[in-house]
Design an enzyme around this catalytic site. Structure first.
Site, PDB file in Angstrom:
ATOM      1  N   GLY A   2      -3.124  43.015 -43.784  1.00  0.00           N
ATOM      2  CA  GLY A   2      -2.612  42.375 -42.788  1.00  0.00           C
ATOM      3  C   GLY A   2      -2.501  41.380 -41.828  1.00  0.00           C
ATOM      4  N   HIS A   3      -2.419  40.281 -41.090  1.00  0.00           N
ATOM      5  CA  HIS A   3      -2.631  39.031 -40.683  1.00  0.00           C
ATOM      6  C   HIS A   3      -4.045  39.157 -40.171  1.00  0.00           C
ATOM      7  CE1 HIS A   3       0.480  40.091 -36.861  1.00  0.00           C
ATOM      8  NE2 HIS A   3      -0.962  40.685 -37.021  1.00  0.00           N
ATOM      9  N   ASN A   4      -4.735  38.185 -39.988  1.00  0.00           N
ATOM     10  CA  ASN A   4      -6.636  37.786 -39.454  1.00  0.00           C
ATOM     11  C   ASN A   4      -7.238  39.078 -40.072  1.00  0.00           C
ATOM     12  OD1 ASN A   4      -4.511  37.151 -37.433  1.00  0.00           O
ATOM     13  ND2 ASN A   4      -5.885  36.044 -37.039  1.00  0.00           N
ATOM     14  N   GLN A  36       3.626  32.721 -36.856  1.00  0.00           N
ATOM     15  CA  GLN A  36       2.270  33.287 -37.777  1.00  0.00           C
ATOM     16  C   GLN A  36       1.485  31.678 -37.931  1.00  0.00           C
ATOM     17  OE1 GLN A  36       1.074  36.692 -37.466  1.00  0.00           O
ATOM     18  NE2 GLN A  36       2.076  36.395 -35.960  1.00  0.00           N
TER      19      GLN A  36
END
Lengths: 342, 342, 342
Positions: B236-238, B195
Site C-alpha cells: 500500500g501507499h507510504n 496520491q
C-alpha cells in the site's frame, strides 16, 4: 443462430415432449428468457420462476406440468444446458491471420489457420499450432511451444521455453514462466537461485485471469490435463497439479507441492511448500494446508482438520466466552464444595 | 558452457577431491543429472539418490564415500550450488539496442548498452541506465528513473515519477506507482485523496509477478535494498520495507506500514495499516498482523500471537469438542456432589 | 500553481484567520511542508509536528495557538485537505488525440477530446466518450462502451461487450470481462459453461490494480456508482455491488454474491457464492463470509460472527492452554472430592 427443438434434442440425446419443430434462437435463465429462447428447470426451488417464464422450451430431467410449452427430457439437465448454451455462445472473436502490427520473430513457426492480433510479440524459435488465438498484448517468449486450438487472452505473458498444450485457455494478465521464488542466504543477503526449468501446461487446461505460474528451479512446473484455475491463483516452482483438479480464486500453492487428480481446492486456500495432496481430496475455502492430505480426505480450517471436526470447532469457537464463564463457575463451586468438606 | 572442476572450485573457493580436469557442462539435481553434469549433496535424506546419481561431479560439505566420482568440498554447499548454477544459467534474452517498434519519447535518455524490446512505451523525460532490459509490453511513465542492469519483464507498468535502482528485477504484470487507496467520506460519497507521492525501489530488489506497489499519498512508498517479494503481493501507499526483507506470495501490506530489515513474512500474511514490524521479526504464513511486532519476534495466527503459543492453540482448537464434553461432565459431577452434600 | 489563501478558502467554504493574501504553491504533511506550502491539523496527536512545521498556512477545524501563521478554519479538515490537494495535484498525463501507433478498428467511435496512447488496441464497434484517457497497453474489446472522462491505466484489459460509465478510473493490470468460473462435471471432466453475459461498471467507480471482474454467465456482473476497490480484488460472475461500497485489497467475492450499498469490506475478506450482504454492513479484514449478513451488521472472523464477539473469542483463543490446565485441575479436584465423599 436458429435450431429446432429436434436438432437440439438430437445433439444432446434427449426426448422432446411437445412440438419438436419449435425454433430456438437462444438460451437464457427462467426469469430472463424471452420468446424464442430455451431455458432449464431441475431445482424445485425455481418452481415459481418456471410458472411465469416466457421461454419457448425447457430442458428438464422429468416432464413438469408447471410449464405448458415443449420440453426436452434429459438425464443431466445441467450438463445438457451447458452443451446447448455452447451451441448458442458467440465464438471467440478472431483476427484474420497474422497481423502485420504484431511483432513476430522470423524464426518462429505459426499455423496457417491461427489468429495473431496486432501488438502480439512472438520470440525466436516459438512454435504455434493451428487455430490458435493470441490477443493483443500477449508476449510469447523464445522457443515457447503452443498446441492447437489454444486461446490466449490479452496481456498474457508466456516466458521462454514453456510448453502449452492443445485446447488450452489462458485468461488475461496471467504470467507463465516467471522465476520461482528461490534464494540462499549469504549473511543477510539473499542470493538468487537461478530458475532453470520450465512450465508445462497440458491439454484442456483453463487458467483464470492474473494467475502466476512460476518456472521450475530445475525440471518443470506441471499442470496436467483438464485442470481449471480461477483468478489470481499463485502456483510456485516445481508444483505438479493432477488431471481435472479445480482451483478456486486466490489460492496460493507454494513450491514443490504435489496435488493429485480431481482434487477440489476452495478459494483462498494456501499450501506450505512440499506438501502432497492425494487424488479426489477436497480442501475448504481459506484452508491452510501445512501437512499432506490423503486421497479422498475432506479438510477445512487453518491448519487443516477433517471438515466435520472443523464444522464443530467453528461453532464452538464462538462459545468460548461461555466456556470461560462455565469454567469460572465450576471453579467457584468446587472451591465452595471443598470448603464445605473441610 | 564448459568448465573444468578446477575452474568451478576456484570460482567458489572449494577443494577438489579427485580429478580436477573433469569437464562439467551443466548442473542438475541428483536424480536428474546426466553424464557431464555436476550435482549437490549435503542433506542425508538424499543418500539413496547420491548412490545412483549419474552426475559427473558433486558439490559436498564433506567428502562422502557414497559417491565414487570427483567432489568439490565447500563450506556452504547450498550457496555454492547457487553460484555454480548461475555460471550455467542461460542469460536473460536481450534485444539488440532500442527496437524501432518501441515507442520512446524523444526527451527520454537511455543507456547505449540497454535492450528495449518492441512494443515498449517510454514516456517523456524518462532516464534509463546501462545494460537495462525492458521486455515487450512494459510501460515506463514520464520522468521515471531506472538504474543500471535492471531487468523488467513483459507487461510491467511503472507509472510517472517512480524511481527504480540498479540490479533490480521486476517480474511480469507487476504495477509500480498505481494510486494509493485513499478516500474521505463526504456524506455517502467517497472523495478521492490525490496520491501525489512516488514509489522508490532501491538496488538489488526483486519483485515477483503481478505485484502492486502503490505510490505514496505524499512522499514515497519505499522498498529498500535487497528486498525480495514473491507473486501477487500488495504493498500500500507510504509503506516502507527494510533491507533484505523477504515477502512470500499473496501477502497484503496496508498503507503506512513500516517493516524493518531482514524480516521474513510468510505467504498470505496481512497487515493492518500503520503497524510497525521490527528488524529480523518472523511472521508466519496467513498471519493477521493488527498490532506492531517487536524486533526478532516470531509470530503466527490471526490476530498474531507468539509462534509457540500459536502452535499450542492450533492443537487445542481441534480439541474444543472434547473441552465441551469435559465441561459438561464436570458440571454434572459437581451437581451430583452438591446433591450428595446437601 | 499559485493560489492565495483567500482563493483557497473561497473554493472550500472556509474562514481565513490571518493574512488572506498569503500565496500558496503546494500542499504537504506538517513534517515535510516547506515555505509556500499549506498543511493540515486536526488530530491532537500531531501537536509536536504543528509546533515546528514550516508550512505557510494551515487548514484547521478550530484556530490553534500552536501555530503563528494564517489558518483556514473549516468544518471537515480531512475533506477540505483532499479538495485543496486536488487543486494542486498534477493532472493525469494525456496523449494528444489518437496516436497513430494505436491500433483502432475503423468501425469504432472515439470522442474528439479523448487521449489514446500508442500501443492501445480498440476493437470493432467500440464506443468511447469524451475526455477519456487510454494508456499504452490497454485492450478494448469489440463493442465495449466507455463513458466520458474515464481513465484507464496501462495494460488494462476490457473484453468484448462490457460497459464502463463516466468518471471511472481503472488501474493497471486489471481485467474486466474474463470468463466466470463455471463448469459442469461430465464424469471426471469439467465441461465449460459458456459465459454469455457482460460486466457493467457504473459512473464514478474506481478499481485498483490487478483486479479481476468476471463477466456474467448470463445477464451482467454489476458494479454500481461510486464503488471503490483496492488492488488484487477478485469479483466473480453475476456479482452485484451496491453504490459507494468500499472493497479493500485482496478481497475475493465469489459468483452471484449480492452486496448492498455503502458496505465496508476489509482486506482479504472472502465470500462464499450466493451470499447476500445488506446495506451499510461492515466486514472485518480476513473475514470468511459463508452466510448472508444483515444490513448494518458488523462482523469479523472466519466464519463470521458479530465483531464484538470476535474480539472476545480472539482474546480467549490464546488462553486455550490455560483453559486446558484449568479443566485438568478441576477434573483432579472433582475426583478428589468424590473420593473424600465416598
Amino acid at each position: 443462430m436458429e435450431l429446432t427443438l429436434r436438432e437440439i434434442a438430437d445433439s444432446v440425446g434427449g426426448d422432446v415432449i411437445g412440438d419438436d419443430k419449435t425454433v430456438v434462437t437462444g438460451i437464457n435463465s427462467l426469469d430472463e428468457a424471452s420468446c424464442g429462447e430455451i431455458s432449464f428447470f431441475s431445482d424445485p426451488r425455481y418452481r415459481a420462476s418456471v410458472k411465469k417464464t416466457d421461454a419457448s422450451a425447457l430442458i428438464v430431467s422429468k416432464v413438469t406440468d408447471l410449464y405448458q410449452g415443449p420440453q426436452v427430457v434429459v438425464l443431466n439437465p445441467a450438463l445438457t444446458y451447458t452443451r446447448v448454451a455452447t451451441l448458442f455462445a458467440s465464438p471467440i472473436p478472431t483476427y484474420p491471420g497474422i497481423s502485420d502490427q504484431a511483432v513476430v520473430h522470423k524464426s518462429s513457426r505459426i499455423g496457417r489457420s491461427s489468429s495473431i492480433y496486432p501488438l502480439v510479440y512472438i520470440g525466436e524459435g516459438a512454435i504455434i499450432g493451428e487455430d490458435v488465438v493470441l490477443f493483443a498484448g500477449v508476449f510469447i517468449g523464445d522457443r515457447v511451444k503452443i498446441g492447437d486450438r489454444t486461446v490466449i487472452y490479452p496481456n498474457v505473458t508466456i516466458l521462454q521455453d514453456c510448453i502449452i498444450g492443445n485446447d488450452v485457455i489462458i485468461h488475461s494478465g496471467t504470467v507463465i514462466g516467471s522465476d520461482g521464488f528461490g534464494f540462499v542466504k549469504d549473511g543477510s543477503t539473499s542470493v538468487k537461485v537461478p530458475q532453470m526449468g520450465i512450465v508445462q501446461i497440458d491439454d484442456q487446461v483453463e487458467l483464470g485471469a492474473n494467475n502466476c505460474v512460476d518456472r521450475a528451479a530445475m525440471g518443470k512446473t506441471w499442470i496436467k490435463r483438464g485442470v481449471k484455475t480461477d483468478n489470481l491463483v499463485q502456483i510456485g516452482h516445481n508444483v505438479v497439479i493432477g488431471e481435472d483438479t479445480i482451483v478456486v480464486a486466490q489460492v496460493g500453492i507454494s513450491g514443490s507441492v504435489r496435488i493429485g487428480r480431481e482434487v477440489m481446492i476452495g478459494g483462498k486456500a494456501g499450501f506450505a511448500d512440499h506438501v502432497e495432496v492425494g487424488d479426489r481430496a477436497m480442501i475448504g475455502g481459506g484452508a491452510g494446508v501445512i501437512q499432506s492430505i490423503s486421497p479422498g480426505e475432506i479438510v477445512s480450517g487453518s491448519p487443516t482438520m477433517p471438515h466435520r471436526l472443523w464444522l464443530k470447532t467453528s461453532g464452538l469457537i464462538r462459545r468460548l466466552p461461555q466456556f470461560n464463564d462455565r469454567l469460572r463457575a465450576l471453579e467457584k463451586e468446587v472451591d465452595e464444595l471443598k470448603r464445605r468438606l473441610d
